[in-house]
Scaffold this active site. Sequence first.
Site, PDB file in Angstrom:
ATOM      1  N   ARG A 151      -8.370  -0.496   5.395  1.00 34.27           N
ATOM      2  CA  ARG A 151      -7.536   0.516   4.737  1.00 34.27           C
ATOM      3  C   ARG A 151      -6.176  -0.073   4.347  1.00 34.27           C
ATOM      4  O   ARG A 151      -5.561   0.395   3.379  1.00 34.27           O
ATOM      5  CB  ARG A 151      -7.292   1.708   5.684  1.00 34.27           C
ATOM      6  CG  ARG A 151      -8.500   2.584   5.888  1.00 34.27           C
ATOM      7  CD  ARG A 151      -8.134   3.818   6.686  1.00 34.27           C
ATOM      8  NE  ARG A 151      -6.977   4.482   6.109  1.00 34.27           N
ATOM      9  CZ  ARG A 151      -6.214   5.351   6.746  1.00 34.27           C
ATOM     10  NH1 ARG A 151      -6.482   5.677   7.995  1.00 34.27           N
ATOM     11  NH2 ARG A 151      -5.173   5.910   6.158  1.00 34.27           N
ATOM     12  N   ARG A 209       0.528  14.897  13.518  1.00 29.95           N
ATOM     13  CA  ARG A 209       1.340  14.549  12.345  1.00 29.95           C
ATOM     14  C   ARG A 209       1.514  15.782  11.475  1.00 29.95           C
ATOM     15  O   ARG A 209       0.787  15.984  10.522  1.00 29.95           O
ATOM     16  CB  ARG A 209       0.691  13.402  11.571  1.00 29.95           C
ATOM     17  CG  ARG A 209       0.700  12.110  12.336  1.00 29.95           C
ATOM     18  CD  ARG A 209      -0.026  11.005  11.630  1.00 29.95           C
ATOM     19  NE  ARG A 209       0.746  10.379  10.571  1.00 29.95           N
ATOM     20  CZ  ARG A 209       0.366   9.269   9.957  1.00 29.95           C
ATOM     21  NH1 ARG A 209      -0.747   8.674  10.293  1.00 29.95           N
ATOM     22  NH2 ARG A 209       1.104   8.751   9.003  1.00 29.95           N
ATOM     23  N   CYS A 267      -4.774   8.263   9.989  1.00 31.03           N
ATOM     24  CA  CYS A 267      -4.845   7.498  11.242  1.00 31.03           C
ATOM     25  C   CYS A 267      -4.757   8.401  12.461  1.00 31.03           C
ATOM     26  O   CYS A 267      -4.084   9.423  12.448  1.00 31.03           O
ATOM     27  CB  CYS A 267      -3.658   6.541  11.301  1.00 31.03           C
ATOM     28  SG  CYS A 267      -4.030   4.950  10.628  1.00 31.03           S
ATOM     29  N   ASP A 313       5.050   0.663  12.113  1.00 30.07           N
ATOM     30  CA  ASP A 313       3.846   0.025  11.570  1.00 30.07           C
ATOM     31  C   ASP A 313       3.723  -1.446  11.981  1.00 30.07           C
ATOM     32  O   ASP A 313       2.713  -2.087  11.674  1.00 30.07           O
ATOM     33  CB  ASP A 313       3.833   0.122  10.035  1.00 30.07           C
ATOM     34  CG  ASP A 313       3.455   1.517   9.573  1.00 30.07           C
ATOM     35  OD1 ASP A 313       3.074   2.340  10.413  1.00 30.07           O
ATOM     36  OD2 ASP A 313       3.542   1.772   8.353  1.00 30.07           O
ATOM     37  N   LYS A 324       0.838  -1.212   0.000  1.00 32.07           N
ATOM     38  CA  LYS A 324       0.000   0.000   0.000  1.00 32.07           C
ATOM     39  C   LYS A 324       0.871   1.260   0.000  1.00 32.07           C
ATOM     40  O   LYS A 324       0.656   2.174  -0.777  1.00 32.07           O
ATOM     41  CB  LYS A 324      -0.889   0.001   1.251  1.00 32.07           C
ATOM     42  CG  LYS A 324      -1.493   1.343   1.588  1.00 32.07           C
ATOM     43  CD  LYS A 324      -2.407   1.267   2.784  1.00 32.07           C
ATOM     44  CE  LYS A 324      -1.756   1.567   4.108  1.00 32.07           C
ATOM     45  NZ  LYS A 324      -1.422   2.980   4.345  1.00 32.07           N
ATOM     46  N   ASN A 325       1.868   1.258   0.885  1.00 35.34           N
ATOM     47  CA  ASN A 325       2.657   2.480   1.057  1.00 35.34           C
ATOM     48  C   ASN A 325       3.621   2.745  -0.099  1.00 35.34           C
ATOM     49  O   ASN A 325       4.197   3.825  -0.179  1.00 35.34           O
ATOM     50  CB  ASN A 325       3.409   2.444   2.394  1.00 35.34           C
ATOM     51  CG  ASN A 325       2.467   2.643   3.565  1.00 35.34           C
ATOM     52  OD1 ASN A 325       1.278   2.907   3.370  1.00 35.34           O
ATOM     53  ND2 ASN A 325       2.986   2.504   4.775  1.00 35.34           N
TER      54      ASN A 325
HETATM   55  C1  UD1 Z   1       4.513   6.918   6.413  1.00 37.60           C
HETATM   56  C2  UD1 Z   1       3.679   5.667   6.276  1.00 37.60           C
HETATM   57  C3  UD1 Z   1       3.221   5.200   7.638  1.00 37.60           C
HETATM   58  C4  UD1 Z   1       4.416   4.999   8.560  1.00 37.60           C
HETATM   59  C5  UD1 Z   1       5.309   6.226   8.574  1.00 37.60           C
HETATM   60  C6  UD1 Z   1       6.613   5.907   9.311  1.00 37.60           C
HETATM   61  C7  UD1 Z   1       2.636   5.923   4.108  1.00 37.60           C
HETATM   62  C8  UD1 Z   1       1.392   6.170   3.328  1.00 37.60           C
HETATM   63  N1  UD1 Z   1       2.530   5.967   5.436  1.00 37.60           N
HETATM   64  O1  UD1 Z   1       3.682   7.918   6.976  1.00 37.60           O
HETATM   65  O2  UD1 Z   1       2.516   3.971   7.482  1.00 37.60           O
HETATM   66  O3  UD1 Z   1       3.973   4.730   9.864  1.00 37.60           O
HETATM   67  O4  UD1 Z   1       5.630   6.647   7.241  1.00 37.60           O
HETATM   68  O5  UD1 Z   1       7.510   6.951   9.264  1.00 37.60           O
HETATM   69  O6  UD1 Z   1       3.688   5.662   3.538  1.00 37.60           O
HETATM   70  N2  UD1 Z   1       6.781  14.656  10.696  1.00 37.60           N
HETATM   71  C9  UD1 Z   1       6.970  15.967  10.987  1.00 37.60           C
HETATM   72  N3  UD1 Z   1       6.870  16.874   9.967  1.00 37.60           N
HETATM   73  C10 UD1 Z   1       6.587  16.516   8.691  1.00 37.60           C
HETATM   74  C11 UD1 Z   1       6.391  15.156   8.402  1.00 37.60           C
HETATM   75  C12 UD1 Z   1       6.486  14.238   9.420  1.00 37.60           C
HETATM   76  O7  UD1 Z   1       7.224  16.337  12.124  1.00 37.60           O
HETATM   77  O8  UD1 Z   1       6.504  17.395   7.825  1.00 37.60           O
HETATM   78  C13 UD1 Z   1       6.831  13.653  11.782  1.00 37.60           C
HETATM   79  C14 UD1 Z   1       5.453  13.027  12.012  1.00 37.60           C
HETATM   80  O9  UD1 Z   1       4.684  13.814  12.863  1.00 37.60           O
HETATM   81  C15 UD1 Z   1       5.801  11.702  12.618  1.00 37.60           C
HETATM   82  C16 UD1 Z   1       7.140  11.375  11.957  1.00 37.60           C
HETATM   83  O10 UD1 Z   1       7.634  12.587  11.407  1.00 37.60           O
HETATM   84  O11 UD1 Z   1       5.988  11.839  14.000  1.00 37.60           O
HETATM   85  C17 UD1 Z   1       7.009  10.326  10.860  1.00 37.60           C
HETATM   86  O12 UD1 Z   1       6.218  10.813   9.836  1.00 37.60           O
HETATM   87  P1  UD1 Z   1       6.439  10.401   8.308  1.00 37.60           P
HETATM   88  O13 UD1 Z   1       7.679   9.587   8.170  1.00 37.60           O
HETATM   89  O14 UD1 Z   1       6.281  11.610   7.488  1.00 37.60           O
HETATM   90  O15 UD1 Z   1       5.218   9.431   8.093  1.00 37.60           O
HETATM   91  P2  UD1 Z   1       4.130   9.443   6.951  1.00 37.60           P
HETATM   92  O16 UD1 Z   1       4.752   9.741   5.634  1.00 37.60           O
HETATM   93  O17 UD1 Z   1       2.963  10.237   7.389  1.00 37.60           O
END
Ligand code: UD1
Length: 418
Positions: free
Chosen positions: A397, A121, A116, A305, A22-23
């Site tokens: 999902r 986030r 989620c 995850d 999915k990701n």
């Molecule tokens: C993606 C995955 C999710 C996984 C996560 C692990 C997808 C669709 N989802 O989510 O399943 O659990 O990676 O890293 O691929 N953060 C910030 N600022 C930002 C972006 C992120 O502070 O601009 C923080 C978030 O709040 C969180 C951490 O970084 O605490 C990880 O986020 P991120 O790696 O961006 O996860 P996702 O891309 O949302």
Amino acid sequence: MGKFVIEGGIPLEGTVKVSGSKNAALPIMAACLLTEGECHLKNIPHLADIQVMGKTLKELGVKVERKGEKLSVNAGHLTRYEASYELVRKMRASFLILGPLLARLSRARVPLPGGCNIGRRPIDLHLKGLNQMGAKIEIRHGYVEATARKGLQGTNIYFDFPSVGATENIILAGCLAKGTTIIENPSRTPEVLDMINFLKEMGVKINEKKANLIKIEGRGEILPANYSIIPDRIEAGTLLIAGVISKGKIIVEGGNPNHLGTFLVKLKEMGVKIEISDKAIRATRESNINPVRVKTLSYPGFSTDLQPQLSSLACLAKGKSIIEETIFENRFTHVPELRRMGAQIEEGNSRIIIEGVPSLSGTQVTAPDIRGGAALVLAGLAARGRSEVFEIHHIDRGYERLEEKLSNLGARIRRKED
Ligand code: UD1
């Protein structure tokens, strides 16, 4: 809404095939926005999140057609630069359209994302990166409004944290930017690398060989490509735990063991016998489950995850396990539900301490999110008696036909619609 009804205590046996990731599929679908030609994707899982991304693209004027596990995506005529709140609120990954849309149309309007319920986030890294590439960004009425009248400009971007989504968004934007974009401290998950491989098929020059750097050469035209998505490592890990927690013996086929390194190390530490042969992973529970110490980290560290699912297994270990969550601030929402099933868990300071119990007891629980929901299904497979897992739309999902895959391994699980 629907629920799963599970009669626990049956050891699972047999072989199960992993679906496409999915990701990886979601950012690759967003990447199709970069070209006017038609892309053909294979191994796309049937999941609610994939449907949401498909609808999000369709709203922009993209033609999306599904046939079995194949998806064709044609962004030849984009008619809108704005995504609707209705869709983006359902899934955070829809936010990945921001970078490619802005790069292609010089403007984009995307709602602040939902997804989620696993804590705050933010999207600051996405926005900071795009801003450094010359985009003017404003947040108005809950929408991110981005414009780049003169187009995006390649530049050096440093991430304080290797965010998966921000890495993907900036790479996608960089593909159509003028000049070279360099991301320092990027995420390098298998899913990010899969998207990069797709972009290379589209003719983009990307160098990701250096450990802490990704370099993208922007270009004016991007070609359509055909591509097959990697297998889902999180689904593979969840299914392996299903075998182990039920005291069974299962083979997970079609996954990539190299993507599960740290996870398999932890399973072995817990006393699980792991055998790997040509893309099949066999997990056998030999005796008691040992307690474990786990800390979630960016890839290649232990995946956040898979943390809830491993917590369920640790509930049945002989001794005290400590699980620390460093990626998300609110990722123990499955814990109160596991307690309802008899688990002994203390929570505080971003970690849980689990005192293993000899058995869990079936009861009614509610899935809090995708992976937390999967953790409750796993607990239900091991528990004495009947469990009912409510709100399984969360599980849908991220897991394709979960109940069917588990039933084929001998589990007594059925879906009951409300
Ligand atoms: C993606 C995955 C999710 C996984 C996560 C692990 C997808 C669709 N989802 O989510 O399943 O659990 O990676 O890293 O691929 N953060 C910030 N600022 C930002 C972006 C992120 O502070 O601009 C923080 C978030 O709040 C969180 C951490 O970084 O605490 C990880 O986020 P991120 O790696 O961006 O996860 P996702 O891309 O949302």
